[in-house]
Design a protein around this motif. Structure first.
Motif, PDB file in Angstrom:
ATOM      1  N   ASP A  90       0.956  -1.162  -0.165  1.00 18.25           N
ATOM      2  CA  ASP A  90       0.026   0.081  -0.012  1.00 18.25           C
ATOM      3  C   ASP A  90       0.858   1.130   0.033  1.00 18.25           C
ATOM      4  OD1 ASP A  90       1.130   0.074   2.479  1.00 18.25           O
ATOM      5  OD2 ASP A  90      -0.975  -0.108   3.464  1.00 18.25           O
ATOM      6  N   THR A  91       2.007   1.077  -0.212  1.00 15.71           N
ATOM      7  CA  THR A  91       3.094   2.239  -0.151  1.00 15.71           C
ATOM      8  C   THR A  91       4.348   1.979  -1.020  1.00 15.71           C
ATOM      9  OG1 THR A  91       2.496   2.484   2.216  1.00 15.71           O
ATOM     10  CG2 THR A  91       4.559   3.526   1.368  1.00 15.71           C
ATOM     11  N   ARG A  92       4.406   3.219  -1.711  1.00 14.08           N
ATOM     12  CA  ARG A  92       5.551   3.115  -2.838  1.00 14.08           C
ATOM     13  C   ARG A  92       6.771   2.970  -2.323  1.00 14.08           C
ATOM     14  NH1 ARG A  92       8.386   7.458  -4.699  1.00 14.08           N
ATOM     15  NH2 ARG A  92       8.879   7.128  -7.198  1.00 14.08           N
ATOM     16  N   GLY A  93       7.866   2.219  -2.929  1.00  8.79           N
ATOM     17  CA  GLY A  93       9.062   2.127  -2.439  1.00  8.79           C
ATOM     18  C   GLY A  93       9.651   1.024  -2.777  1.00  8.79           C
ATOM     19  N   ASP A  94      11.068   0.437  -2.058  1.00  8.00           N
ATOM     20  CA  ASP A  94      11.618  -0.676  -2.383  1.00  8.00           C
ATOM     21  C   ASP A  94      11.454  -1.412  -1.389  1.00  8.00           C
ATOM     22  OD1 ASP A  94      12.710   0.152  -5.182  1.00  8.00           O
ATOM     23  OD2 ASP A  94      13.836   1.635  -4.128  1.00  8.00           O
ATOM     24  N   TYR A  95      11.216  -2.929  -1.728  1.00 11.06           N
ATOM     25  CA  TYR A  95      11.324  -3.903  -0.460  1.00 11.06           C
ATOM     26  C   TYR A  95      11.967  -5.118  -0.827  1.00 11.06           C
ATOM     27  CZ  TYR A  95       6.861  -1.320   0.495  1.00 11.06           C
ATOM     28  OH  TYR A  95       5.925  -0.361   0.806  1.00 11.06           O
TER      29      TYR A  95
END
Length: 447
Positions: A90-95
């Motif tokens: 639910d959140t933009r970014g790198d995982y």
């Protein structure tokens, strides 16, 4: 004696990937009695992948061992114990998603690097004027993965909020510092949204007499708003406009920052170059009517009459190239200029419009090659004309994006095409036809 051996997995083509991200441990239990260690026979997905916020990505690795304990973590936090894992961010970014399969004999694991795109990141925005007097302007989004267009995304993401009044026109927008600035003319609002979610952050309310025409970010705390009555500072911490500048008066449209200068297009003075530090006038280039584009070498470009000018952003020196047609502006019913630039090479694309819009040809100028500008690079399909700015360079695809309507009046404005052209050959690669009274003003691309 117990000993632990750390191995690298490497089995054919699969092993090439796994060697970078997977490892295993094998325990020697007792006198030569080796317990079975799980081995990954298929990673069940990609070790590096992307997914959009709200969408799901399922990973289902396969093992050659039974009676295995599974563990899944996302950025180090435990998230599951099943044999498969569905990731719905639910959140933009790198995982980093880590998979671990364990038995008494050891374990195998793999890391999946996932880049999560914002909801409105994998595509570009189309800013629509709206049907003046019948409905407000709107924002559409064209998705690269599905090759579809989603309409009215601002109102969908912000229930209860609008771009009213219906008598205004949404004419321009800019992305700066991860925010999308929506600029409306004819009494409409100026709205700041998150560029990836379209959630509203702030706005200057609609008020009769306002006529916003452009926005540029100066630094992290300051911006400028151009309008039909001059230029206003815009505070990016309070999202409020300040007192009108005295250095430029009258209607001001396109605006861009390059180096230590702000370049604005004035209806009466042509290109006016302001010092970014205090907004004093550094130079004027009269007779310019269409602006701005910026090439990879940093040069700023504008055009007017039969001239295409290249402005050095450091010295402000001007180089002029003769255009084989008359370049008209759009001050009668202002829209952003029909000029754009490649971000890969020092190349300009310029539409040959009539006094407002309605062009049927697009020219390409390769810096330093006068011959490149002598004949149209693109001629639109018969019966089609440009509307609004009409052209935009898409850095993601290295294509020229073109918006057209049917030639004529009345219902002709409801016949739209979004076209994608090859920037090397000028060939039409894809046509996306749609209907409705959108009146597309310009494009906004993520950089």
């Amino acid at each position: 004696m117990k000993r632990t051996i750390t191995l690298k997995l490497g089995i054919g083509a699969l092993g090439i990937l796994l060697m970078a991200a997977a490892s295993c441990k094998k325990d020697n239990v007792g006198d030569g009695n080796f317990a079975a260690r799980p081995e990954i026979s298929s990673i069940g997905g990609k070790l590096a992948d992307t997914v959009t916020v709200g969408k799901s990505l399922t990973i289902h690795p396969k093992l050659n061992t039974k009676n295995v304990v599974y563990t899944w973590t996302v950025n180090g936090t435990n998230k599951g114990t099943d044999s498969t894992f569905t990731f719905t961010p639910d959140t933009r970014g790198d995982y980093t998603i880590n998979f671990k399969a364990s038995t008494a004999g050891g374990y195998s694991s793999a890391d999946y690097k996932i880049h999560v795109l914002g909801k409105y990141e994998n595509g570009f925005f189309i800013i629509n004027e709206g049907w003046f007097g019948h409905g407000t302007g709107s924002v559409s989004f064209y998705r690269y993965d599905t090759k579809t267009k989603e309409d009215s995304i601002f109102t969908k993401e912000n229930p209860g909020k609008t771009l009213d009044p219906a008598t205004s026109t949404l004419e321009n927008a800019t992305i700066f510092n991860n925010n999308l600035f929506l600029v409306a003319k004819v009494g409409g609002p100026m709205v700041v949204t998150d560029a990836y979610s379209l959630k509203e952050i702030a706005r200057i309310p609609a008020v009769g007499g306002s006529n916003w025409q452009g926005f540029v970010g100066v630094d992290n705390t300051k911006g400028l708003l151009t309008s039909g009555s001059g230029i206003y500072p815009f505070d990016l911490t309070t999202y409020t406009a300040g007192a009108k500048l005295t250095s430029v008066t009258g209607s001001v449209g396109d605006v861009i920052k390059a180096g230590n200068y702000i370049f604005v297009l004035s209806q009466t003075q042509g290109v006016v170059i302001l010092n970014a530090s205090d907004y004093s006038v550094a130079k004027k280039i009269p007779s310019m009517l269409v602006a701005f584009a910026k090439t990879p070498d940093g040069s700023v470009w504008a055009a007017g009459g039969t001239s295409l000018v290249k402005i050095n952003p450091t010295t402000l020196d001007v180089t002029t190239t003769t255009v084989p047609f008359t370049v008209f502006g759009s001050w009668g019913a202002w829209h952003p200029g029909s000029i754009t630039a490649s971000t890969k090479e020092n190349t300009i694309y310029l539409a040959k419009n009539a006094s407002f819009s309605g062009g049927t040809t697009i020219y390409k100028y390769v810096d330093g090659n006068a011959a490149s500008l002598q004949t149209p690079f693109i001629t639109l399909p018969t019966g089609k004309v440009l509307y609004g700015a009409g052209i935009g360079y898409n850095v993601q695809t290295d294509q020229l994006v073109v918006s057209t309507v049917q030639s004529g009046f009345g219902t002709a404005y409801s016949v739209n095409d979004l076209d994608f052209y090859d920037t090397t050959t000028g060939a039409l690669k894809t046509d996306f036809a749609y209907s409705g009274y959108y009146f597309p003003a310009t494009f906004v691309f993520h950089q």
